[in-house]
Scaffold this active site. Structure first.
Site, PDB file in Angstrom:
ATOM      1  CG  ASP A  92     -36.391  49.217 -25.265  1.00 13.76           C
ATOM      2  OD1 ASP A  92     -36.863  49.660 -24.209  1.00 13.76           O
ATOM      3  OD2 ASP A  92     -35.356  49.654 -25.796  1.00 13.76           O
ATOM      4  CG  HIS A 143     -38.521  51.846 -28.457  1.00 17.26           C
ATOM      5  ND1 HIS A 143     -37.302  52.472 -28.254  1.00 17.26           N
ATOM      6  CD2 HIS A 143     -38.229  50.593 -28.909  1.00 17.26           C
ATOM      7  CE1 HIS A 143     -36.325  51.634 -28.553  1.00 17.26           C
ATOM      8  NE2 HIS A 143     -36.853  50.500 -28.961  1.00 17.26           N
ATOM      9  CG  HIS A 147     -37.026  49.404 -33.492  1.00 14.94           C
ATOM     10  ND1 HIS A 147     -35.721  49.120 -33.830  1.00 14.94           N
ATOM     11  CD2 HIS A 147     -37.099  49.273 -32.143  1.00 14.94           C
ATOM     12  CE1 HIS A 147     -35.037  48.812 -32.738  1.00 14.94           C
ATOM     13  NE2 HIS A 147     -35.843  48.903 -31.700  1.00 14.94           N
ATOM     14  CG  HIS A 235     -35.522  44.021 -26.185  1.00 15.60           C
ATOM     15  ND1 HIS A 235     -34.229  43.970 -25.698  1.00 15.60           N
ATOM     16  CD2 HIS A 235     -35.554  45.049 -27.093  1.00 15.60           C
ATOM     17  CE1 HIS A 235     -33.504  44.916 -26.285  1.00 15.60           C
ATOM     18  NE2 HIS A 235     -34.277  45.588 -27.127  1.00 15.60           N
TER      19      HIS A 235
END
Length: 308
Positions: A92, A143, A147, A235
């Site tokens: 991510d 994604h 964020h 990540h």
């Protein structure tokens, strides 16, 4: 003045007066390289053709179809009916200039394909890195743009996801089929909007906690939580991912030793779909065979032997 070797760019050294030994650079094996320069155009052509083949293979996979039963649904793991030990690594918050590149190198060294959930603003900043992810054969997914954790209005949700889709497709040629909500929060409006678009909302079943954990802790946690059909959260952006880079080779090696094979999320869903279809086809064939047996006329009764 005699020279023992002829030195070319990028550290390529050709022994003078004799054929050089096999020289390996990247994935291309330059065998039988001689001290003359007449073969260099041929070698360059071979390297370029290999590059074009890699690009063509990546392009073929760009518009994969998500099985209908997964569209608009939320997944945390996708175990196969066969129990086959497959697992999906996911990353991510990228792409990042440094850590994405480091992770791509490690994955390539181990022959592993993964799924990368990209932030739209990072794709805008590093489009070449996003394209690199795709050309290496990994799956790319959405994604969100920035964020956000807070509740989003319908208009904001659409902006976060649609703008990211646009930038991912612009950079890679891929239309994202998967979405992962930031922080795994399913009720901010983002996951709902993605599901309405038919995207698969992908959560996880094994969390590395690499946003604060040390490399040894990551390894221990993932090995403990790994399951067949599982989805591992890691990540490649959003902060210092040095510990993730350190842990990744050990994670891969240990899971392989446990019998796991690595797949992308599109591959995982397709594998389950194909196995379920095979099971359904087998059951249908068995049912058809049973029905035909019931409809068949009974065999004739044996005749009594004549009296002597």
């Amino acid at each position: 003045m005699a020279a023992s070797s002829i030195s070319l760019c990028a550290g390529l050294s050709i022994p003078a007066g004799r054929a050089a030994q096999t020289f390996v650079r990247g994935s291309t094996d330059y065998s039988g390289l001689t001290s003359t320069f007449t073969e260099l155009p041929t070698l360059a052509t071979q390297a370029w053709n290999q590059k074009l083949l890699t690009v063509a293979q990546a392009e073929q996979a760009k518009d994969f179809a998500v099985p209908a039963q997964f569209q608009g649904k939320t997944i945390r793991s996708v175990p196969l009916p066969s129990g086959k030990k497959v697992i999906a690594l996911t990353f991510d918050d990228g792409p990042s200039e440094k850590y994405t590149n480091d992770i791509l190198y490690i994955l390539e060294q181990h022959g592993v394909k993964a799924t990368f959930f990209l932030l739209g603003r990072n794709v805008q900043n590093f489009p070449a890195r996003a394209k690199q992810v795709h050309l290496k054969g990994h799956a790319v997914a959405n994604h969100s743009w920035s964020h956000p954790y807070a509740k989003q209005s319908p208009a904001s949700s659409a902006s976060q996801i649609d703008n990211t889709d646009v930038w991912i497709e612009r950079a890679t040629g891929v239309k994202p089929k998967f979405f992962r909500p930031p922080g795994g929060y399913l009720h901010t409006g983002l996951a709902q909007y993605a599901a309405q678009k038919g995207q698969v909302v992908a959560m996880w079943s094994a969390d590395s906690k690499d946003y604060y954990a040390s490399a040894p802790s990551m390894v221990q946690r993932i090995l403990k939580e790994a399951t067949p059909g599982g989805i591992v959260l890691l990540h490649d952006g959003g902060g210092d991912r040095t510990q993730t880079v350190i842990a990744l080779p050990t994670i891969i090696k240990n899971l392989q030793q446990q019998g796991y094979a690595f797949v992308t999320l599109p591959e995982l869903l397709t594998m389950q779909d194909e196995e379920m279809k095979a099971i359904a086809a087998q059951k249908a064939a068995e049912a058809q065979k049973a029905a035909e047996a019931q409809q068949a006329p009974p065999p004739p009764a044996p005749q009594a032997a004549p009296a002597p």
